[in-house]
Design a protein around this motif. Structure first.
Motif, short mmCIF file in Angstrom:
data_model
loop_
_atom_site.label_atom_id
_atom_site.label_comp_id
_atom_site.label_asym_id
_atom_site.label_seq_id
_atom_site.Cartn_x
_atom_site.Cartn_y
_atom_site.Cartn_z
N PHE A 1 -31.61 8.98 -10.27
CA PHE A 1 -31.12 8.14 -11.35
C PHE A 1 -29.82 7.49 -10.90
N THR A 2 -29.76 6.17 -10.92
CA THR A 2 -28.57 5.46 -10.47
C THR A 2 -27.96 4.69 -11.61
N VAL A 3 -26.64 4.83 -11.78
CA VAL A 3 -25.94 4.07 -12.80
C VAL A 3 -24.76 3.38 -12.16
N THR A 4 -24.36 2.24 -12.72
CA THR A 4 -23.17 1.54 -12.25
C THR A 4 -22.12 1.59 -13.34
N VAL A 5 -20.97 2.16 -12.99
CA VAL A 5 -19.93 2.40 -13.99
C VAL A 5 -18.59 2.01 -13.40
N PRO A 6 -17.58 1.84 -14.24
CA PRO A 6 -16.25 1.60 -13.73
C PRO A 6 -15.74 2.81 -12.96
N SER A 7 -14.63 2.64 -12.25
CA SER A 7 -14.09 3.71 -11.41
C SER A 7 -13.86 4.98 -12.22
N THR A 8 -14.08 6.11 -11.56
CA THR A 8 -14.04 7.41 -12.20
C THR A 8 -12.73 7.67 -12.93
N GLY A 9 -12.84 8.10 -14.17
CA GLY A 9 -11.70 8.64 -14.89
C GLY A 9 -10.73 7.62 -15.43
N GLU A 10 -10.95 6.29 -15.26
CA GLU A 10 -9.96 5.32 -15.72
C GLU A 10 -9.95 5.22 -17.24
N PHE A 11 -11.13 5.34 -17.87
CA PHE A 11 -11.23 5.24 -19.31
C PHE A 11 -11.58 6.56 -19.99
N VAL A 12 -12.28 7.43 -19.28
CA VAL A 12 -12.89 8.61 -19.89
C VAL A 12 -12.20 9.88 -19.40
N THR A 13 -11.97 10.81 -20.32
CA THR A 13 -11.47 12.13 -19.96
C THR A 13 -12.36 13.19 -20.60
N VAL A 14 -12.47 14.33 -19.94
CA VAL A 14 -13.20 15.48 -20.47
C VAL A 14 -12.19 16.62 -20.59
N VAL B 1 -15.40 14.99 -24.93
CA VAL B 1 -15.23 13.74 -24.18
C VAL B 1 -14.38 12.78 -25.01
N LYS B 2 -13.36 12.20 -24.36
CA LYS B 2 -12.48 11.25 -25.04
C LYS B 2 -12.34 9.99 -24.19
N ALA B 3 -12.14 8.84 -24.84
CA ALA B 3 -11.99 7.57 -24.12
C ALA B 3 -11.12 6.62 -24.92
N GLN B 4 -10.59 5.62 -24.21
CA GLN B 4 -9.72 4.63 -24.85
C GLN B 4 -10.51 3.64 -25.70
N ARG B 5 -11.80 3.49 -25.41
CA ARG B 5 -12.65 2.55 -26.14
C ARG B 5 -13.95 3.23 -26.54
N GLU B 6 -14.74 2.54 -27.28
CA GLU B 6 -16.07 3.06 -27.61
C GLU B 6 -16.86 3.25 -26.32
N ASN C 1 -19.42 13.78 -29.52
CA ASN C 1 -18.90 13.79 -28.14
C ASN C 1 -18.41 15.17 -27.72
N ASP C 2 -18.91 16.18 -28.42
CA ASP C 2 -18.58 17.57 -28.09
C ASP C 2 -19.68 18.10 -27.16
N VAL C 3 -19.36 18.25 -25.88
CA VAL C 3 -20.36 18.69 -24.90
C VAL C 3 -20.12 20.14 -24.50
N SER C 4 -19.60 20.94 -25.42
CA SER C 4 -19.33 22.35 -25.15
C SER C 4 -20.60 23.08 -24.71
N LEU C 5 -20.42 24.06 -23.82
CA LEU C 5 -21.55 24.83 -23.30
C LEU C 5 -21.67 26.13 -24.07
N LEU C 6 -22.87 26.41 -24.56
CA LEU C 6 -23.18 27.67 -25.22
C LEU C 6 -23.94 28.56 -24.25
N LYS D 1 -14.52 14.63 -15.20
CA LYS D 1 -14.89 16.05 -15.05
C LYS D 1 -13.82 16.92 -15.69
N GLY D 2 -14.26 17.95 -16.38
CA GLY D 2 -13.35 18.95 -16.94
C GLY D 2 -13.72 20.32 -16.42
N ASP D 3 -12.75 21.19 -16.30
CA ASP D 3 -12.97 22.53 -15.77
C ASP D 3 -12.62 23.58 -16.81
N ALA D 4 -13.35 24.68 -16.78
CA ALA D 4 -13.09 25.79 -17.70
C ALA D 4 -13.56 27.08 -17.04
#
Length: 332
Positions: free
Chosen positions: A13-26, A45-50, A90-95, A119-122
């Protein structure tokens, strides 16, 4: 405006997206879980825009445990997204259901959106205790009174060494000291002592019973007991207070199935007394390793790599107490 990059995920699966982490944080948060219960690693998941989430990947120590790529896919059904409405929240918590000690480790959540990748670490820790210098006390000997121990890893045992110490004044016919338990199945291994005209220790592996005669069973003293079993040859041996038995054969070419619990105390039969220093190794320990365990009581020897008294997750059923050895009136 960031330049676009193409990213290939999972090879199909290939997607084209803006550079990593510029808009999106986990943003993730670790937690401490308990074996046999559900655990949750929180990630939002949080971001500056929709934005729109396109893929979610959860990894443990680098290994994939769950992914969303048009649908949730997992190798183990115990791993799921905690929030069933996560696409909106946008809650991607792991159960993690029915948490195992082996689930402890470092987790990462990789999220691909139409506005970037982040990417977020826990870390998931499992609540364990070092019981060095402590004992489980069984003051009544009821069948319902026992302790369930959860191994450090979940796997089948093709060979094993089981060691523990016990203290009792019982001369009953069926003192059940130790057993492996698999939910919904008969115990693949039990170890008990019988008082009769010819007292003996009994080791049952699957449907084969081995009887060991002439080994010590001291009343009101600590008895150190180790049992080894080689699955390829079936050869089993018992060592009590540094005295080895003859070797006998049971279940050659077999193994003890995965997802065990270790049961201390009656469960069935009876036991009244104290048990401590329980260790299990996933191999046949050498004579020198067993000697170290026998001679260095409560102090210095290599702990079990399958189950360790120094890093223990357990649950108590019925009337069983955890006590300091020093509180016992006398011990040898």
């Amino acid at each position: 405006m960031a330049s676009a990059i193409g990213i290939l995920l999972v090879g199909i699966f290939t997607v084209t997206v803006p550079s990593t982490g510029e808009f999106v944080t986990v943003e993730c948060q670790g937690s401490t879980g308990h074996s046999g219960q559900s655990s949750t690693l929180g990630c939002v998941v949080k971001a500056q825009r929709e934005f729109q989430i396109m893929q979610v990947f959860w990894r443990k120590d680098g290994d994939l445990v769950m992914k969303f790529d048009g649908g949730v896919k997992t190798e183990d059904d115990r791993f799921q997204l905690a929030d069933t409405n996560w696409m909106k929240t946008n809650d991607v918590s792991l159960l993690v259901k029915d948490t195992h000690i082996s689930d402890e480790g470092n987790y990462s959540c990789i999220v691909v959106t139409n506005r970037g990748i982040s990417k977020g670490d826990a870390r998931l820790d499992i609540d364990k205790r070092d019981l060095s210098g402590q004992v489980f006390s069984f003051p009544e000997g009821y069948v319902s009174s026992h302790v369930r121990l959860t191994p450090l890893v979940s796997k089948a045992l093709s060979s094993a060494t089981f060691c523990f110490r016990f203290y009792t004044d019982q001369l009953s016919d069926n003192n059940v000291l130790f057993s492996l338990d698999i939910t919904g199945q008969s115990a693949p291994l039990t170890l008990s002592w019988h008082f009769s005209q010819q007292p003996d220790y009994e080791l049952r592996i699957e449907d084969k019973c081995l009887f060991f005669f002439g080994l010590q069973y001291n009343l009101n003293k600590w008895n150190s007991l180790c049992t080894t079993w080689n699955g390829s040859t079936g050869m089993a041996q018992m060592i009590v207070n540094k005295t080895p038995s003859v070797r006998k054969v049971a279940n050659a070419g077999g193994s003890l199935g995965a997802n065990h619990s270790v049961i201390l105390g009656p469960n069935w039969g009876s036991f009244l007394g104290h048990i401590t220093d329980v260790h299990v190794w996933d191999y046949v320990s050498s004579p020198s390793e067993i000697q170290d365990y026998m001679e260095n009581e409560f102090v210095s020897y290599t702990p079990g790599n399958y189950l360790s008294w120094r890093s223990l997750d357990y649950s108590i059923n019925g009337h069983v107490l955890v006590e300091d050895i020093s509180t016992l009136n006398s011990w040898n």
